[in-house]
Design a protein around this motif. Sequence first.
Motif, PDB file in Angstrom:
ATOM      1  N   PRO A 201       0.814  -1.212   0.000  1.00  0.00           N
ATOM      2  CA  PRO A 201       0.000   0.000   0.000  1.00  0.00           C
ATOM      3  C   PRO A 201       0.855   1.274   0.000  1.00  0.00           C
ATOM      4  O   PRO A 201       1.738   1.436   0.844  1.00  0.00           O
ATOM      5  N   GLU A 202       0.574   2.163  -0.951  1.00  0.00           N
ATOM      6  CA  GLU A 202       1.269   3.458  -0.958  1.00  0.00           C
ATOM      7  C   GLU A 202       0.405   4.421  -0.133  1.00  0.00           C
ATOM      8  O   GLU A 202      -0.775   4.584  -0.413  1.00  0.00           O
ATOM      9  N   GLN A 203       0.984   5.032   0.866  1.00  0.00           N
ATOM     10  CA  GLN A 203       0.217   5.823   1.839  1.00  0.00           C
ATOM     11  C   GLN A 203       0.440   7.323   1.638  1.00  0.00           C
ATOM     12  O   GLN A 203       1.562   7.804   1.752  1.00  0.00           O
ATOM     13  N   LYS A 328      -4.841   5.731  -0.936  1.00  0.00           N
ATOM     14  CA  LYS A 328      -3.883   4.657  -0.752  1.00  0.00           C
ATOM     15  C   LYS A 328      -3.960   3.812  -1.999  1.00  0.00           C
ATOM     16  O   LYS A 328      -5.039   3.378  -2.358  1.00  0.00           O
ATOM     17  N   HIS A 329      -2.863   3.628  -2.685  1.00  0.00           N
ATOM     18  CA  HIS A 329      -2.878   2.706  -3.813  1.00  0.00           C
ATOM     19  C   HIS A 329      -2.583   1.320  -3.280  1.00  0.00           C
ATOM     20  O   HIS A 329      -1.512   1.078  -2.726  1.00  0.00           O
ATOM     21  N   ASN A 330      -3.546   0.445  -3.423  1.00  0.00           N
ATOM     22  CA  ASN A 330      -3.391  -0.906  -2.891  1.00  0.00           C
ATOM     23  C   ASN A 330      -2.886  -1.815  -4.020  1.00  0.00           C
ATOM     24  O   ASN A 330      -3.650  -2.253  -4.872  1.00  0.00           O
ATOM     25  N   PHE A 456      -2.081  -5.764  -9.823  1.00  0.00           N
ATOM     26  CA  PHE A 456      -3.124  -4.771 -10.031  1.00  0.00           C
ATOM     27  C   PHE A 456      -2.991  -3.709  -8.961  1.00  0.00           C
ATOM     28  O   PHE A 456      -2.617  -3.992  -7.820  1.00  0.00           O
ATOM     29  N   GLU A 457      -3.298  -2.498  -9.351  1.00  0.00           N
ATOM     30  CA  GLU A 457      -3.216  -1.388  -8.419  1.00  0.00           C
ATOM     31  C   GLU A 457      -4.631  -0.853  -8.219  1.00  0.00           C
ATOM     32  O   GLU A 457      -5.213  -0.292  -9.135  1.00  0.00           O
ATOM     33  N   PHE A 458      -5.179  -1.049  -7.028  1.00  0.00           N
ATOM     34  CA  PHE A 458      -6.529  -0.569  -6.709  1.00  0.00           C
ATOM     35  C   PHE A 458      -6.364   0.792  -6.041  1.00  0.00           C
ATOM     36  O   PHE A 458      -5.826   0.892  -4.948  1.00  0.00           O
TER      37      PHE A 458
HETATM   38 MG    MG Z   1       1.535   3.422  -7.697  1.00  0.00          MG
END
Ligand code: MG
Length: 706
Positions: A201-203, A328-330, A456-458
């Motif tokens: 996760p990108e926060q 957040k990119h999950n 995949f990036e949610f």
């Molecule tokens: Mg990203």
Amino acid sequence: MSEAVLNIEEIFNENVFTMGKMKERLPKKVYAEVKNVIEHGGELSMTTADVVAKAMKDWAVEHGATHYTHWFQPLTGITAEKHDAFVTNPDAEGHMLMEFSGKELIKGEPDASSFPSGGLRATFEARGYTAWDCTSPAFIKEDAAGAILCIPTAFCSYKGEALDKKTPLLRSVEALSQQALRIVRLFGNTEATKVDVSVGPEQEYFLVDRDLYLQRKDLIYTGRTLFGAPAPKGQEMDDHYFGAIQERIGSFMKDLNVELWKLGISAKTQHNEVAPAQHELAPIYNSANIAVDHNQLVMETMKKVAQRHGLACLLHEKPFAGVNGSGKHNNWSICTDNGVNLLDPGETPNQNIQFLLVLACIIKGIDIHADLLRQSASNVGNDHRLGANEAPPAIISMFLGEQLEDVVKQLIETGEATSYKKGERLYTGVSTLPDLQKDATDRNRTSPFAFTGNKFEFRMVGSSDSIASPNTTLNAIVAESFCEAADILEKADNFDMAVHDMIKEYLTDHQRIIFNGNGYSEEWVREAERRGLPNIRSMVDSVETLVTDKAVKLFEKFHIFTRVELESRAEVLYETYAKTINIEAMTMIDMAGKQMIPAVVTYTTELADSMNTVTMACPEADTSAQKELLLESSALLAQSQKALGQLKKVTAEAASMEEGKDQAEFYRDKVMTAMSALREPLDKLEMIVDKEIWPLPSYGDLTFEV
Ligand code: MG
Ligand code: ADP
């Protein structure tokens, strides 16, 4: 004196009771038993648990721990802990021995009757149970309270119903693992024994000065500004994104990294984000369960470290109107325990066909359950982002990249894919299936669900939200697709033909979910409607997707949620929504009534006094400027006072309603509207009233004076 060199290798995992430490400290046989349970499930014997507990306690005490806690994740979305000292009764001579038993490690009974349960936990059985999740390592949290040994746990009711976010997540990982194994077996993978879900996760977050933060009740009580005129400068210059990191922020990031590394969190990437005062941190991906725990710790540590630096960390999805919010990119992928990432196009023909089947299954699942995926990323704060021209739209669609999309198109049209878009190829060796290019190069930043090479990036998830729900839902959806595919393929006489036909069928039937255009455009909203894709505009609207027959069937089939658990969660969501908006409304009433309106009264009085004084001193003097300001501010003042009255009225009405959907909708439609009506004249007044008199730090003060 120069600061000592930071040895990351040494501090990494310093505060974690890792497998390595267990191996060192436990007898061989005990270690083997623990390892087996962690890897393959099952229960530890009480004798083993006692040995583990003692080793864990000894290690924790050596690190200064005085207390332990079962650390869990109730439906409040944050974590909960109750500290117990290792202290026991002294013996006759007054000596006290620190103790921690296997029983205390494995099971806890927090007096947890106040956590939301949506009616699952009637008060006579109010005690929820916490149960050790040995797949996420115990760790020591150090703060002003001293050092606390934290044991990650699941939180359930007396009857075993999930009261937390971890239990369903663990169930979903298991379901996906079982079904994914069936898929890889079909392709001859006999070695894999389980399939794990990887999550990175990108926060995103904001940092503001803590002294200024403390001057704003809206930030204190709600985490976002409820008033505030735009600053003269916003994000229009794109000079903050990836900009040089300021000294004060840099020193925060440095401290944060050290804290996270000690907790075994591989904080990797840090940069400034688009909006002023906005930043991002990304760790290296990890097993879903651990990634979820770690993300909670990241958020908590950010807040704690910020305070030490005289800063306040804002995790709200939309702290400031008019500039980008936070998400957040999950990043999500699935990988077998013998190292095959199912989302990696792979090196061999066999792997490529498997990849296309996996892709087709995911496309099918996301199309069928787009509503559920949307729900999994909704929270009160995210309503300000999704569909609001910055974050992904509220409509779920999938972006595959130019090359994959081309392959999909050819497969749908002709059943074969023989021509390829540019780039290095991977050969499938099967004439009717495409050879794939290794990297999906182009990116579509407006897509809520994008394929990015091998994952995949949610991108819909809110910045303050737990990532447990999105991953639980995603796992469940894909488990169902895999299961349905395996049911057919396991019985197929001609496997190759059956796979081929299935890929074509799934892609044909579910292609409407694929979209490569601008997800922020009005045109897409109309196009999506033509395609019949759901456009669920708010959190409240998304709640009932949890209890449709389709959802109940999905979650019950894989033992992730029972109908009763889903209904209870729906209830908790309505309640959470209503309570949150109620707090926001009450905060606005407080600020407008006690701070802002009185300030405007002071200002208009000063203006009037000034006009009188000037006219008295010099009757010919032109006081038209004062008069104009007085007229304008008095009119806005009257408008504010009226809007305040209306907000008070509808909030009282809302609060008296019975909890549930109707109440939540009333808050959204009536209370939120009254809140906007109050904000509007007061934001205008902020631009008129003397800054010396205005009681709140401005957007400019908050976001540019960090
Ligand atoms: Mg990203
Ligand atoms: P960006 O999306 O900004 O280009 P990266 O691709 O480096 O950044 O990755 C962002 C996040 O995705 C990181 O947390 C990274 O560890 C994670 N990630 C990378 N590969 C995978 C994978 N196969 N599965 C899940 N997460 C991954």
